[in-house]
Design an enzyme around this catalytic site. Structure first.
Site, PDB file in Angstrom:
ATOM      1  N   CYS A  88      -1.498  22.329 -17.234  1.00 11.78           N
ATOM      2  CA  CYS A  88      -0.859  21.521 -16.202  1.00 11.78           C
ATOM      3  C   CYS A  88      -1.846  20.469 -15.682  1.00 11.78           C
ATOM      4  CB  CYS A  88      -0.280  22.408 -15.098  1.00 11.78           C
ATOM      5  SG  CYS A  88       0.904  21.538 -14.033  1.00 11.78           S
ATOM      6  N   HIS A 195       3.417  25.387 -18.366  1.00  9.79           N
ATOM      7  CA  HIS A 195       2.712  26.595 -17.966  1.00  9.79           C
ATOM      8  C   HIS A 195       2.954  27.695 -19.002  1.00  9.79           C
ATOM      9  CE1 HIS A 195       1.402  25.477 -13.873  1.00  9.79           C
ATOM     10  NE2 HIS A 195       2.463  24.681 -13.899  1.00  9.79           N
ATOM     11  N   GLU A 197       1.710  30.588 -19.083  1.00 10.59           N
ATOM     12  CA  GLU A 197       1.779  31.895 -18.418  1.00 10.59           C
ATOM     13  C   GLU A 197       3.166  32.177 -17.861  1.00 10.59           C
ATOM     14  OE1 GLU A 197       0.736  29.077 -15.038  1.00 10.59           O
ATOM     15  OE2 GLU A 197       0.403  29.221 -17.199  1.00 10.59           O
TER      16      GLU A 197
END
Length: 215
Positions: A88, A195, A197
């Site tokens: 990001c 992202h 994750e």
């Protein structure tokens, strides 16, 4: 082998660490994942991760505020060539400068600027937030992008995007009125705007690709 996730006051650090731990485990890799603001721990790590959430200028200032951090990053990433992943705003900091609420210097590792997402379609809200399919670029056979086709969507939250000076640095794009950079790379350096994750199967596979990458 070890992974160091930089703690400079920005980023979903716990979520990123947990995702890396799971990706390592599912890849059969036994490696420690450390979250640190200590430049010496960075110097000892085999792989470096720079997450980031918020405004470009704030993140750049937070990174520079840690004594010795920028110098060690230059030493281990540029000098020693260790694999680096920006996430990001961590990816945006690879640019020469960001134009969010002013002009701020980035790391300058990939030529280009971070610019506002243009309002090309009233139906497309800014910030660009939510799930989108990433499209591998013509040179998208980078090891980071391996086997990502057909693995669903990536999760984005951003109002600005990285516009590299050299199109060859773009590994993937996302369609949001115009093609917007979703992943960049050169040499031992890669970055993703989304992202991983939060991106479920696609994200875990991308992190596994990074852990297995030998630039």
């Amino acid at each position: 082998m070890s992974v160091a996730i930089i703690n400079y006051g920005s980023g979903n650090l716990r979520s990123v660490a947990k995702a890396f731990e799971r990706a390592a485990r599912e890849s059969g890799l036994d490696l420690p994942v450390v979250v640190t603001s200590d430049p010496e721990q960075l110097r000892a790590a085999d792989r470096i991760v720079l997450p980031g959430v918020g405004a470009f200028g704030d993140c750049a200032a937070g990174l520079s505020a840690i004594a010795g951090m920028r110098q060690v990053l230059e030493e281990v990433v540029i000098g020693a060539g260790r694999p680096f992943l920006g996430i990001c705003v961590g990816m945006q900091l690879l640019a020469e400068r960001g134009l969010e609420h002013g002009a701020f210097a980035g790391l300058g590792w990939i030529a280009g600027e971070v610019v506002p997402i243009p309002r090309t379609d009233p139906a497309l809200k800014i910030p660009h937030m939510g799930w989108n399919v990433i499209n591998q670029a013509a040179n998208g056979n980078h090891p980071l992008m391996r086997r990502l086709d057909g693995d669903g969507h990536a999760y984005f939250v951003h109002s600005y995007y990285f516009e590299p000076a050299a199109p060859g640095c773009v590994l993937a794009t996302v369609d949001y009125g115009i093609p917007i950079t979703a992943a960049v790379g050169r040499d031992n350096i890669v970055g993703v705007q989304f992202h991983p994750e939060k991106s479920q199967k696609l994200g875990l596979k991308l992190l596994a690709n990074f852990l297995n990458w030998r630039p």
